[in-house]
Motif scaffolding. Structure first.
Motif, mmCIF file in Angstrom:
data_model
loop_
_atom_site.group_PDB
_atom_site.id
_atom_site.type_symbol
_atom_site.label_atom_id
_atom_site.label_comp_id
_atom_site.label_asym_id
_atom_site.label_seq_id
_atom_site.Cartn_x
_atom_site.Cartn_y
_atom_site.Cartn_z
ATOM 1 N N ASP A 91 0.859 -1.183 0.000
ATOM 2 C CA ASP A 91 0.000 0.000 0.000
ATOM 3 C C ASP A 91 0.896 1.234 0.000
ATOM 4 O O ASP A 91 2.091 1.161 0.317
ATOM 5 N N ASP A 92 0.284 2.380 -0.364
ATOM 6 C CA ASP A 92 1.022 3.665 -0.406
ATOM 7 C C ASP A 92 2.303 3.520 -1.237
ATOM 8 O O ASP A 92 3.391 3.980 -0.836
ATOM 9 N N VAL A 93 2.167 2.896 -2.390
ATOM 10 C CA VAL A 93 3.349 2.613 -3.211
ATOM 11 C C VAL A 93 3.776 3.862 -3.981
ATOM 12 O O VAL A 93 2.965 4.510 -4.663
ATOM 13 N N VAL A 94 5.055 4.239 -3.837
ATOM 14 C CA VAL A 94 5.697 5.280 -4.654
ATOM 15 C C VAL A 94 6.764 4.575 -5.479
ATOM 16 O O VAL A 94 7.784 4.115 -4.944
ATOM 17 N N ASP A 95 6.510 4.464 -6.790
ATOM 18 C CA ASP A 95 7.425 3.703 -7.643
ATOM 19 C C ASP A 95 8.800 4.373 -7.726
ATOM 20 O O ASP A 95 8.905 5.610 -7.767
ATOM 21 N N PRO A 96 9.861 3.561 -7.774
ATOM 22 C CA PRO A 96 11.208 4.135 -7.963
ATOM 23 C C PRO A 96 11.371 4.613 -9.399
ATOM 24 O O PRO A 96 10.640 4.195 -10.301
ATOM 25 N N THR A 97 12.321 5.495 -9.608
ATOM 26 C CA THR A 97 12.653 5.959 -10.954
ATOM 27 C C THR A 97 14.095 5.569 -11.259
ATOM 28 O O THR A 97 14.757 4.900 -10.466
ATOM 29 N N CYS A 98 14.574 6.049 -12.428
ATOM 30 C CA CYS A 98 15.946 5.743 -12.821
ATOM 31 C C CYS A 98 16.963 6.506 -11.991
ATOM 32 O O CYS A 98 18.168 6.211 -12.042
ATOM 33 N N CYS A 112 -5.938 -16.693 7.204
ATOM 34 C CA CYS A 112 -7.212 -16.566 7.897
ATOM 35 C C CYS A 112 -7.781 -15.162 7.786
ATOM 36 O O CYS A 112 -8.886 -14.895 8.260
ATOM 37 N N GLY A 113 -7.009 -14.276 7.157
ATOM 38 C CA GLY A 113 -7.478 -12.917 6.967
ATOM 39 C C GLY A 113 -7.000 -11.934 7.998
ATOM 40 O O GLY A 113 -7.260 -10.727 7.894
ATOM 41 N N VAL A 114 -6.274 -12.417 8.995
ATOM 42 C CA VAL A 114 -5.776 -11.525 10.034
ATOM 43 C C VAL A 114 -4.485 -10.872 9.561
ATOM 44 O O VAL A 114 -3.593 -11.535 9.044
ATOM 45 N N GLU A 115 -4.378 -9.543 9.707
ATOM 46 C CA GLU A 115 -3.148 -8.815 9.360
ATOM 47 C C GLU A 115 -2.105 -9.092 10.423
ATOM 48 O O GLU A 115 -2.291 -8.788 11.587
ATOM 49 N N ILE A 116 -1.000 -9.648 9.942
ATOM 50 C CA ILE A 116 0.038 -10.029 10.876
ATOM 51 C C ILE A 116 1.001 -8.886 11.140
ATOM 52 O O ILE A 116 1.420 -8.648 12.277
ATOM 53 N N SER A 117 1.386 -8.169 10.053
ATOM 54 C CA SER A 117 2.335 -7.058 10.228
ATOM 55 C C SER A 117 2.087 -5.996 9.171
ATOM 56 O O SER A 117 1.524 -6.264 8.098
ATOM 57 N N ARG A 118 2.522 -4.774 9.475
ATOM 58 C CA ARG A 118 2.421 -3.618 8.550
ATOM 59 C C ARG A 118 3.684 -2.776 8.755
ATOM 60 O O ARG A 118 3.915 -2.244 9.835
ATOM 61 N N THR A 119 4.503 -2.681 7.694
ATOM 62 C CA THR A 119 5.745 -1.900 7.776
ATOM 63 C C THR A 119 5.668 -0.768 6.766
ATOM 64 O O THR A 119 5.548 -0.987 5.549
ATOM 65 N N GLU A 120 5.758 0.462 7.230
ATOM 66 C CA GLU A 120 5.616 1.638 6.365
ATOM 67 C C GLU A 120 6.990 2.119 5.873
ATOM 68 O O GLU A 120 8.022 1.864 6.495
ATOM 69 N N ASN A 121 6.929 2.855 4.745
ATOM 70 C CA ASN A 121 8.119 3.516 4.160
ATOM 71 C C ASN A 121 9.270 2.546 3.917
ATOM 72 O O ASN A 121 10.437 2.822 4.223
ATOM 73 N N VAL A 122 8.935 1.397 3.386
ATOM 74 C CA VAL A 122 9.980 0.458 3.000
ATOM 75 C C VAL A 122 10.562 0.925 1.658
ATOM 76 O O VAL A 122 9.831 1.125 0.688
ATOM 77 N N GLU A 123 11.883 1.136 1.602
ATOM 78 C CA GLU A 123 12.522 1.681 0.389
ATOM 79 C C GLU A 123 12.550 0.654 -0.735
ATOM 80 O O GLU A 123 12.856 -0.524 -0.527
ATOM 81 N N ILE A 124 12.233 1.159 -1.938
ATOM 82 C CA ILE A 124 12.355 0.350 -3.160
ATOM 83 C C ILE A 124 13.581 0.872 -3.904
ATOM 84 O O ILE A 124 13.672 2.072 -4.192
ATOM 85 N N PRO A 125 14.558 0.032 -4.222
ATOM 86 C CA PRO A 125 15.807 0.511 -4.835
ATOM 87 C C PRO A 125 15.574 1.210 -6.184
ATOM 88 O O PRO A 125 14.561 0.991 -6.872
ATOM 89 N N VAL A 126 16.521 2.083 -6.517
ATOM 90 C CA VAL A 126 16.493 2.764 -7.821
ATOM 91 C C VAL A 126 16.462 1.719 -8.938
ATOM 92 O O VAL A 126 17.194 0.732 -8.918
ATOM 93 N N ASP A 127 15.601 1.963 -9.927
ATOM 94 C CA ASP A 127 15.502 1.060 -11.087
ATOM 95 C C ASP A 127 16.076 1.793 -12.305
ATOM 96 O O ASP A 127 15.457 2.735 -12.812
ATOM 97 N N PRO A 128 17.276 1.392 -12.782
ATOM 98 C CA PRO A 128 17.903 2.114 -13.905
ATOM 99 C C PRO A 128 17.037 2.157 -15.158
ATOM 100 O O PRO A 128 17.246 3.005 -16.033
ATOM 101 N N ASN A 129 16.082 1.237 -15.240
ATOM 102 C CA ASN A 129 15.249 1.189 -16.432
ATOM 103 C C ASN A 129 13.888 1.849 -16.247
ATOM 104 O O ASN A 129 13.069 1.847 -17.167
ATOM 105 N N ALA A 130 13.667 2.388 -15.063
ATOM 106 C CA ALA A 130 12.360 3.003 -14.789
ATOM 107 C C ALA A 130 12.366 4.456 -15.245
ATOM 108 O O ALA A 130 12.351 5.377 -14.428
ATOM 109 N N HIS A 131 12.442 4.653 -16.561
ATOM 110 C CA HIS A 131 12.440 6.007 -17.117
ATOM 111 C C HIS A 131 11.016 6.531 -17.217
ATOM 112 O O HIS A 131 10.050 5.763 -17.329
#
Length: 363
Positions: A91-98, A112-131
């Motif tokens: 959730d709250d996804v901000v796609d990486p760029t180049c 069973c449908g129970v939310e086990i964990s929620r971690t916010e602001n997990v960094e997504i590495p730079v994608d050299p091809n994400a122009h």
């Protein structure tokens, strides 16, 4: 009959003696009684867990029944015992760029449908091809001319790193509009001081070099004479003299001034020849050994010899000498020596006749 319990194992249950039917006390005669048994589920102490219960599935455990049977028992579902068969969503996804990393919230949910964990602001590495493509930019890489098409280049670049993502070219139609260059003049006939000349005026397209116009134009006469100075010269008995003048070497006109402003005629500059300045020489008779001479007049200016005081009858220089008498007869007109005196006199007579005839016609 005995009163202790007796068990009959039936697999997943057993029978427990519950008593006798009929009277079996104070029996005085033969009597028949019937033993009664009750079927019950195995009951005993819990043993080792065979399969743990989860939040969705009951478990299994070993059990030792009082009847001596070894069985298993079900462990009820445990809502807190999540299986680990989880589903990860974001959730709250901000796609990486180049050039820049992205971020997201990582959510782990049990089956069973129970939310086990929620971690916010997990960094997504730079994608050299994400122009990210920017707005296509058009550039006229080659301008069209009057006769040739140009080239329009369309380039799409990444708005982050500037990498060219796409590039295409398309022709720009030729304009058909010529650009006149500077007029080029070629002299066909150069003008002179008196005569007009002509020139060819050519205008070409400065781009494709096509001739746009070509005309012949008149070059006005320059009016500027090319003067040659002639100094004054006094006439002589040999040649005419002249006054000082200037003559145009192009048109041949004569002028009395160096600026060519006062035109004059050619005849006006000519001065007539001067008469001979004659020196008289008396006749001298020849002797036997010494040559003499006839009477004659000589001009020291031109070196001429004449038989008259007016200088009209010119003599050959050798004709004035009279040879010594031993040399023969020399004609006073032609100067030739003749050994035969009668023939010499005859020739001399003929010369005299010719001389007087010429004199008459000259007069």
């Amino acid at each position: 009959p005995p009163a202790e319990e007796q068990y009959v194992n039936l697999g997943d249950s057993h029978k427990v003696f519950s008593g006798w039917t009929g009277v079996y006390t104070n029996v005085t005669e033969d009597s028949t009684v019937t033993a009664s048994y009750e079927t019950v589920v195995h009951v005993g102490e819990d043993g080792e867990t065979i399969l743990a219960a989860t939040c969705t599935t009951p478990g299994t455990k070993a059990q030792s029944c009082v009847c001596g049977a070894e069985t298993t028992a079900q462990i009820p579902i445990n809502p807190a015992a999540h299986t680990g068969v989880n589903t990860t969503t974001y959730d709250d996804v901000v796609d990486p760029t180049c050039t820049d990393p992205g971020s997201r919230t990582v959510i782990v949910t049990c089956e069973c449908g129970v939310e086990i964990s929620r971690t916010e602001n997990v960094e997504i590495p730079v994608d050299p091809n994400a122009h990210s493509a920017g707005v296509p930019v058009e550039m006229r890489t080659e301008e069209p001319t009057c006769g040739e098409a140009g080239i329009l280049t369309t380039t799409t670049k990444c708005i982050h790193c500037g990498t060219t993502l796409a590039e295409s070219t398309a022709p720009i139609p030729a304009t058909g509009n010529h650009t006149p260059g500077a007029a080029v003049e070629t002299v066909i006939k150069a003008p002179t001081c008196a005569a007009a000349g002509s020139k060819k005026v050519t205008v070409k397209c400065s781009v494709c070099k096509q001739v746009l116009s070509e005309t012949t134009q008149t070059i006005p006469a320059t009016g500027a004479h090319t003067l040659r100075h002639v100094a004054a010269k006094e006439g002589t008995c040999v040649s005419e003299g002249n006054a000082e003048y200037w003559v145009c070497t192009v048109c041949g006109k004569y002028f009395s001034d160096a600026n060519g402003e006062n035109a004059i005629s050619k005849a006006s500059v000519v001065e007539p020849k001067k008469p001979h300045e004659l020196t008289h020489v008396d006749a001298k008779e020849a002797t036997e050994t010494e040559a003499g001479n006839i009477e004659y007049w000589s001009c020291p200016e031109c070196g001429g010899y004449f038989s008259d005081a007016e200088g009209r009858n010119k003599l050959d220089p050798s004709a004035v000498t009279v040879p010594a008498k031993g040399e023969g007869y020399r004609c006073v007109l032609c100067g030739k020596v003749h050994e035969d005196e009668p023939i010499g006199w005859l020739i001399h007579l003929i010369h005299i006749i010719i001389y007087y005839v010429k004199s008459i016609f000259a007069a």
